[in-house]
Every structure is written in C-alpha cells, then in structure tokens.
Write a protein that holds these residues in place. Structure first.
Motif: not given
Ligand code: GLA
Length: 392
Positions: A32, A39, A41-42, A175-178, A342
């Motif tokens: 992705r 930074h 997503d968490y 986190g969950i993004m990737d 990223g």
C-alpha cells in the motif's frame, strides 16, 4: 506478457518443480501507499491509503497432513513447519516464513480450521521500504490458509487476523491501516478508513491528469520499531493528561483542533507536539478527501505538504533522506504535493504529480537526491490496485 502473468508463470513452474502437478489455488495481496493520515491509526483516527500494483502471490495446494511446506522465490529458500504449536523460525534465512507461520498461529488462536499445504511465495513489494510488504505477506498467507481449508473469511476479519499476527507473533505493535487496505483495497480508489469502527469509504482517484509517484529513499528503516512504540506511548500519555479537562475522550481522535488549542499549553512540550500532529493530521485527512471529491488537487497537494511538515517537526519521524526527497520533488513544476509515507525514519515518499511532469520528476529527482544524500532513489509510478483476492 504482462508482468503479473510472467510472475504467475514463474511461480507455477517453481511449484511444479518442487511439488509436482499444478497448484490448486493462487492468491494475491498488495502492498500500500498511504496518501495522507499518518500515525493516526493507533489513535482511532482517519487514514487514506490505496493498495498498489505490487503484491505477494502465493500458489499452493492443500496437503492431507498438518505440514506446511513453503518456498520463497525471492530468497530461494524453503521452510517447513507443522500447524500444531507453530513457533517462529530461528534461522535468519527462514525469517520470511514468520509471516506464513504467524497466520497459522492466528488461525489456531481464533479456532479457525487449518490444513497443511505446499506453497510457493513470490512478492514484488519492495522489502523494508514502508510499502507494507509484511502486511501483504500476512494477508496473502491468511487467504492461502482459508482457501486451502475451503473456508470464507470476510475481508475485515482477514485484516484483523493479519494485524493480530503482526502484533502477537511477529512482535510489532502496528495499527490496522496496512492490513486493512491490503485486504480491502479497490482498483482506482483510495479508502478513507475510520480506524475506530473499521468503516470506510472508497473515494475514486482521478484517472487522468495526475499520477501517484512513489520514491524510495533506499534508506532502510533502522529505528522504526522502538520509535514507533515510543510515539504510541506518548499519544496515550497525551490522552491521559487531556482527560482532566476533556473527561469523555478515549483517544486523540476525540480531541478537536479547537479543544486542543485550548489546553495545549498545559501539556509537556514533547507530548504537546505529538498530540498536535495527530489531531491536525486527522483534520487534514478529512479535509483532503473533501478536496479530492471536489476535484481540488491543488488543495490536496497542500495538505500532503502540511502533513509532511507536521510529521517532520511535531511527530519527528522523518529523516534527512525523506526530507531531501520531498524537497527534490517539490522543486519540480507540476508536483502538487509530496510527503513521507508509512512509519518514517526511511522508506518512501509519495507525491501527487501532474501527468505531464512525471518525466521531469524521473529525470530531475534522482540527481538532486543523490547530491543531497549520496544515495540513489528508486521511483515507482503506481495506480490504485484491488485488494487481496483469489486469482484461482
Ligand atoms: C506503519 C503501521 C501502520 C501505521 C503507519 C503510520 O505502517 O503498520 O499501522 O501506524 O506505520 O501511519
């Protein structure tokens, strides 16, 4: 023959050579690029990534026992393990298999059926570049196990399983993004993901006029894991302190820019900077999506630039190579915006570039970057790709 077709041929041939016959199934999961929302997503916030046209392919067949025999074409290495009591690989040359192992472990933890398989893995997501090669490996592996066992796993669950594998088996507290974008990406779209409730909106990307250009610093991300965990802790600290005046907040996502400004001077300096990044980045992300929907690419680019400045000065996760690459990109006419993408500390930048300026970008950015850092950059012009899928 397209590159994808060539890779499929290669992986199939290897499979036949190693295991005989042809593989029963073939799955893929992409890497992705995050356009904006870094930074966040968490912190239960918003992200706006797209899946890219680089992925991990796994060709495999179910076995009748509990063994997994995996072979990585990228490393010309095999790794064999059994599904019961999966352990991480200790040998360095089998480290890649920890992603394949992680998903077997997660499936067992969650009571999902697993069966043994023979498989060949091949990826063209650059490794350690911040383009989520690890999420692609995890999601592809999860899809491979599900396919081998003949079970359906809904994509949001697949993403959560992959995140659990990365956190608890590989040991990086992501986190969950990737994993989410790798599992749910849509061709020609970026996804505005609300990482609190895991809902999303697919937003079409312009199909002409502007390109997404990724440039790799070719600086491997050394510090990233420890710094990543420090940032997470600093964000939690900010929430803890802000709760004194904003008792209902659960995460920085719940703090508006106005509320933050009201209480900012009561936070210690470092915590204040970290919180300011996250809170303004959420606001930028939402605004950038509105700009994109309105066709205002210039505004989108400005917000990308502002995101980079915030990551550099407040969140302090950039580095001189990322800054040099961003600067070289912005010097080119026709570049709307450029930022690190990223986790930071190396890896890639993403730039939004007018189609007519892409050649100039490719010509002018590498020598400028080399002059500033002594390093070569690698440039990828990418398009938003489909998320994980069974090819057959
Ligand atoms: C890494 C993590 C993601 C996200 C980004 C920063 O890619 O895996 O969950 O936190 O860093 O935005």
């Amino acid at each position: 023959m397209t590159q994808e077709a060539q890779r499929i041929q290669e992986i199939t041939e290897k499979y036949t050579e190693l295991f005989g016959g042809i593989p029963e199934f073939l799955v893929r999961a992409p890497g992705r690029v995050n356009l904006i929302g870094e930074h966040t997503d968490y912190n239960d916030g918003f992200v706006f990534p797209a899946a890219i046209d680089r992925d991990v392919l796994i060709a495999g067949t179910r076995r009748n026992d509990r063994q997994v025999r995996a072979y990585a074409l990228n490393f010309n290495q095999s790794s064999t393990f059994t599904l019961d009591g999966v352990q991480p690989a200790t040998e360095g040359r089998e480290r890649w298999s920890n992603y394949v192992r992680a998903m077997a472990w997660v499936f067992a933890q969650e009571g999902l059926e697993t069966v043994g398989m023979n498989c060949v893995v091949q990826g063209d997501v650059p490794l350690g570049s911040g383009l989520s090669s690890s999420a692609a490996m995890l999601v592809a592996s999860g899809l491979a196990y599900a396919t081998a066992a003949g079970i359906e796993i809904e994509p949001v669950r697949l993403a959560l399983l992959a995140q659990r594998g990365e956190r608890e088996f590989v040991g990086v507290n992501v986190g969950i993004m990737d994993q989410f974008i790798s599992a749910l990406g849509q061709k020609n779209h970026a996804l505005l993901i609300d990482t609190r409730n895991l809902t999303y909106e697919a937003v079409p990307l312009p199909q002409s006029g502007v390109s997404i250009v990724i440039a790799d610093t070719n600086k491997r991300r050394g510090l990233v894991d420890s710094e990543y965990n420090t940032r997470r802790a600093e964000c939690e600290k900010a929430v803890e302190i802000l709760k004194q005046w904003l008792p209902d907040i659960k995460a920085l996502r719940d703090v508006s820019v106005e509320d933050f400004e009201r209480y900012a001077d009561r936070l210690p300096e470092t915590i204040r900077k970290r919180a300011r990044h996250v809170i303004t980045e959420d606001a930028r992300t939402l605004e950038s999506v509105e700009a994109l929907k309105a066709g205002d690419i210039a505004r989108f680019g400005e917000l990308m630039n502002a995101s980079h400045e915030s990551l550099k000065n407040d969140y302090q996760v950039s580095c001189k190579e990322l800054d040099a690459l961003v600067e070289a990109a912005r010097a080119i006419e026709g570049v709307y915006g450029s930022r690190m993408t990223g986790a930071g500390f190396g890896g890639c930048t993403v730039s939004l570039v007018a189609d007519a300026a892409v050649e100039a970008f490719k010509r002018a950015v590498p020598p400028r970057y080399k002059q500033a850092t002594g390093l070569n950059t690698t440039i990828y012009v990418t398009t938003a790709a489909q998320g994980a899928q069974r090819i057959r």
